[in-house]
Design an enzyme around this catalytic site. Sequence first.
Site, PDB file in Angstrom:
ATOM      1  N   ASP A 176       5.385  27.522  11.978  1.00  0.00           N
ATOM      2  CA  ASP A 176       5.123  26.099  11.732  1.00  0.00           C
ATOM      3  C   ASP A 176       4.659  25.949  10.282  1.00  0.00           C
ATOM      4  O   ASP A 176       3.480  25.706  10.005  1.00  0.00           O
ATOM      5  CB  ASP A 176       4.059  25.587  12.713  1.00  0.00           C
ATOM      6  CG  ASP A 176       3.823  24.081  12.605  1.00  0.00           C
ATOM      7  OD1 ASP A 176       4.557  23.423  11.843  1.00  0.00           O
ATOM      8  OD2 ASP A 176       2.900  23.582  13.274  1.00  0.00           O
ATOM      9  N   CYS A 232      -6.286  -1.736   8.654  1.00  0.00           N
ATOM     10  CA  CYS A 232      -5.236  -0.727   8.722  1.00  0.00           C
ATOM     11  C   CYS A 232      -4.911  -0.479  10.190  1.00  0.00           C
ATOM     12  O   CYS A 232      -5.824  -0.299  10.999  1.00  0.00           O
ATOM     13  CB  CYS A 232      -5.682   0.565   8.039  1.00  0.00           C
ATOM     14  SG  CYS A 232      -4.430   1.870   8.118  1.00  0.00           S
ATOM     15  N   CYS A 278       0.810  -1.223   0.000  1.00  0.00           N
ATOM     16  CA  CYS A 278       0.000   0.000   0.000  1.00  0.00           C
ATOM     17  C   CYS A 278       0.839   1.268   0.000  1.00  0.00           C
ATOM     18  O   CYS A 278       0.335   2.338  -0.318  1.00  0.00           O
ATOM     19  CB  CYS A 278      -0.970   0.013   1.187  1.00  0.00           C
ATOM     20  SG  CYS A 278      -0.258   0.577   2.738  1.00  0.00           S
ATOM     21  N   CYS A 324       7.783  19.878   9.965  1.00  0.00           N
ATOM     22  CA  CYS A 324       7.544  18.473   9.638  1.00  0.00           C
ATOM     23  C   CYS A 324       8.529  17.982   8.585  1.00  0.00           C
ATOM     24  O   CYS A 324       8.424  16.861   8.101  1.00  0.00           O
ATOM     25  CB  CYS A 324       6.106  18.267   9.154  1.00  0.00           C
ATOM     26  SG  CYS A 324       5.704  19.213   7.658  1.00  0.00           S
TER      27      CYS A 324
END
Length: 466
Positions: free
Chosen positions: A397, A175, A80, A424
Amino acid sequence: MGRKPHPIIQELTIEKIASEGKSLGYYKDKVVFVANTAPGDVIDVRVHKKKKSFLEGSAIKFHKKSDLRIEPFCSHYGVCGGCKWQHLSYEDQLGFKSEQVKDALERIAKVELPEMLPILGSKNTTFYRNKMEYTFSNNRWLTTEEIESGEKFDSDALGFHIPKRFDKIVQIEKCYLQADPSNAIRNSVDRFAKEHNISYFNLIKQVGFLRNLIIRTSSTSQTMVILQVAEENTEWLNLIMNHMKESFPEITSLLYIINQKGNETFHDLDVHVFHGKDHIIEEMEGLQFKIGPKSFYQTNSEQAYELYKVARNFADLKGTETVYDLYTGTGTIANFIAKSAKKVIGVEYVPEAIEDAKVNAQLNNIENTEFFAGDMKDVFNDEFLAQNGKADLIITDPPRAGMHPDVIETILGIKAPKVVYVSCNPATQARDIALLDEKYKVSKVQPVDMFPQTHHVENVVLLELR
């Protein structure tokens, strides 16, 4: 004339973890990137991409398996495209993520660094996400095992896109990223649709009814389900929406979208309430946050709290400061730190997010936050600063792409005593820090793992004026 077969590299030793969750080895004068491997693996590699400086391929045979390797827990591993680090222990994952942050800051930023604080691991390494998105397709991807089984499989699938194949969807049975009732809702919708011959979307021909299913959960035990359909078929819509309403009374917000565009984005489309409310509520340290279908909220709620606590600790507010929160989103950080500051000004380019931020401030009776919508590089200028006051602290951010150069220039011109940079993407964060190094030194570095089983990592850096 037949297609030339892909070359095979025999007995390649995997040396170390690389970017994007891949690992690498060396063949002659080139780097070879291979997914789903670990340092110490000795493998045969089928090359499927050739560039001047590197090759990329997939493992077709293991001569030796790394001592770091563990057994993946998910039956969909390697197919996946998600949870690419399941074959590594969580302790090793954290170690590699720390190295990733350190390497980016040393190699890209090239700045003097303090000792990096130990990475904050996630308490939950499975079932930690509060949002999952699944795609309906009448073009199911069959795995090698399924093909070799000789069984006949339904062509309809509800699951995830195969990497680099937007038109193919792998059928997901379980999942491990989102807790119940997520798997039960998805599987029930899939069974019901097939039993009632409700058509699945064809991503190439752009025909069919069922397009997309989003499931959002919260720490307050509320559940939102958003169904995207491609046609105004009232009979089918009522049939499947009533099925979800009756089968899952825990769904507190049941919504649908009619999407006749060429993609599944819906920020410009109307969202209709079929049952319940148009939002769910998330909580953090006594604060409530209203989460609508278009709202952004960190997808790991527990670790989001840890991340924001790090940002607040780095800020070390005394209650007298004017704080600018750039890329504020729905104002989560701004509202989270508001009680520790004199005033917090949040800026975000998505108008809907700013409306959510204002609602969240009202919801929590916060009166010392102000929120402004607009492109950061245009809004965050000298006139704006003159109207809203001198910055004692800047929190930023940004998205994965990092900050616009104009925003960096403005920050350098403001000369706020401290900047707390939440990111991130350690690579773009390091690039921006290199530019800020002209006037700011790195004082603290704290990686935070928001996404176990993946290579992604958040990082918080405290920058202080030289």
